[in-house]
Motif scaffolding. Structure first.
Motif, PDB file in Angstrom:
ATOM      1  N   GLY A   1       0.784  -1.231   0.000  1.00  0.00           N
ATOM      2  CA  GLY A   1       0.000   0.000   0.000  1.00  0.00           C
ATOM      3  C   GLY A   1       0.814   1.278   0.000  1.00  0.00           C
ATOM      4  O   GLY A   1       0.340   2.316   0.437  1.00  0.00           O
TER       5      GLY A   1
ATOM      6  N   ARG B   1       0.510   3.194  -5.897  1.00  0.00           N
ATOM      7  CA  ARG B   1      -0.698   2.777  -6.617  1.00  0.00           C
ATOM      8  C   ARG B   1      -0.737   3.522  -7.942  1.00  0.00           C
ATOM      9  O   ARG B   1      -0.019   4.518  -8.128  1.00  0.00           O
ATOM     10  CB  ARG B   1      -1.947   3.099  -5.800  1.00  0.00           C
ATOM     11  CG  ARG B   1      -2.138   4.604  -5.615  1.00  0.00           C
ATOM     12  CD  ARG B   1      -3.398   4.935  -4.862  1.00  0.00           C
ATOM     13  NE  ARG B   1      -3.418   6.366  -4.585  1.00  0.00           N
ATOM     14  CZ  ARG B   1      -3.846   6.893  -3.466  1.00  0.00           C
ATOM     15  NH1 ARG B   1      -4.322   6.142  -2.501  1.00  0.00           N
ATOM     16  NH2 ARG B   1      -3.816   8.204  -3.295  1.00  0.00           N
TER      17      ARG B   1
ATOM     18  N   THR C   1       0.844   6.515  -1.995  1.00  0.00           N
ATOM     19  CA  THR C   1      -0.342   6.519  -1.149  1.00  0.00           C
ATOM     20  C   THR C   1       0.005   7.326   0.107  1.00  0.00           C
ATOM     21  O   THR C   1       1.142   7.796   0.264  1.00  0.00           O
ATOM     22  CB  THR C   1      -0.715   5.094  -0.730  1.00  0.00           C
ATOM     23  OG1 THR C   1       0.364   4.561   0.050  1.00  0.00           O
ATOM     24  CG2 THR C   1      -0.975   4.203  -1.940  1.00  0.00           C
TER      25      THR C   1
END
Length: 91
Positions: free
Chosen positions: A57, A60, A78
Motif C-alpha cells: 500500500g 498505486r 499513497t
C-alpha cells in the motif's frame, strides 16, 4: 488470502529510492495483478520490492492516470508512501 494482512514491507535504501522516484513523478507501473515499476522508462532492477511496495500500500496507479505506454500508467504514492518518505526526511 482475502482478509489476511500483508506483512510490513522492510523499507530498504532501494525501496526508499523507488518511493522517491514515484514522488518525483518519474515512475510508471504496469496494470497487472503483480505490478512492475518503471522509472525513467526503465524496468526497476528489483521487481520483488516493487511488488511488495504495491501490495504493502505504498504506491498505486495515479487517480485518473493516463497510459504512459501500452499497459503502463503513472504511479503515485499513497498516504503510507508519503508517511514513509516524511519519516526519513525528518530523521
Amino acid at each position: 488470502m482475502p482478509g489476511q494482512e500483508e506483512a510490513p514491507v522492510e523499507l530498504s535504501h532501494r525501496a526508499m529510492a523507488m518511493l522517491k522516484a514515484v514522488a518525483q513523478q518519474r515512475a510508471q507501473m504496469s496494470t497487472s495483478c503483480e505490478p512492475d515499476l518503471f522509472i525513467d522508462g526503465f524496468a526497476c532492477c528489483d521487481q520483488m520490492t516493487a511488488h511488495a511496495l504495491a501490495r504493502g500500500g505504498y504506491v498505486r496507479p495515479a487517480a485518473g492516470a493516463t497510459t504512459a505506454a501500452p499497459g503502463l500508467v503513472v504511479a503515485e504514492l499513497t498516504e503510507a508512501g508519503v508517511a514513509a518518505l516524511s519519516v526519513t526526511v525528518a530523521a
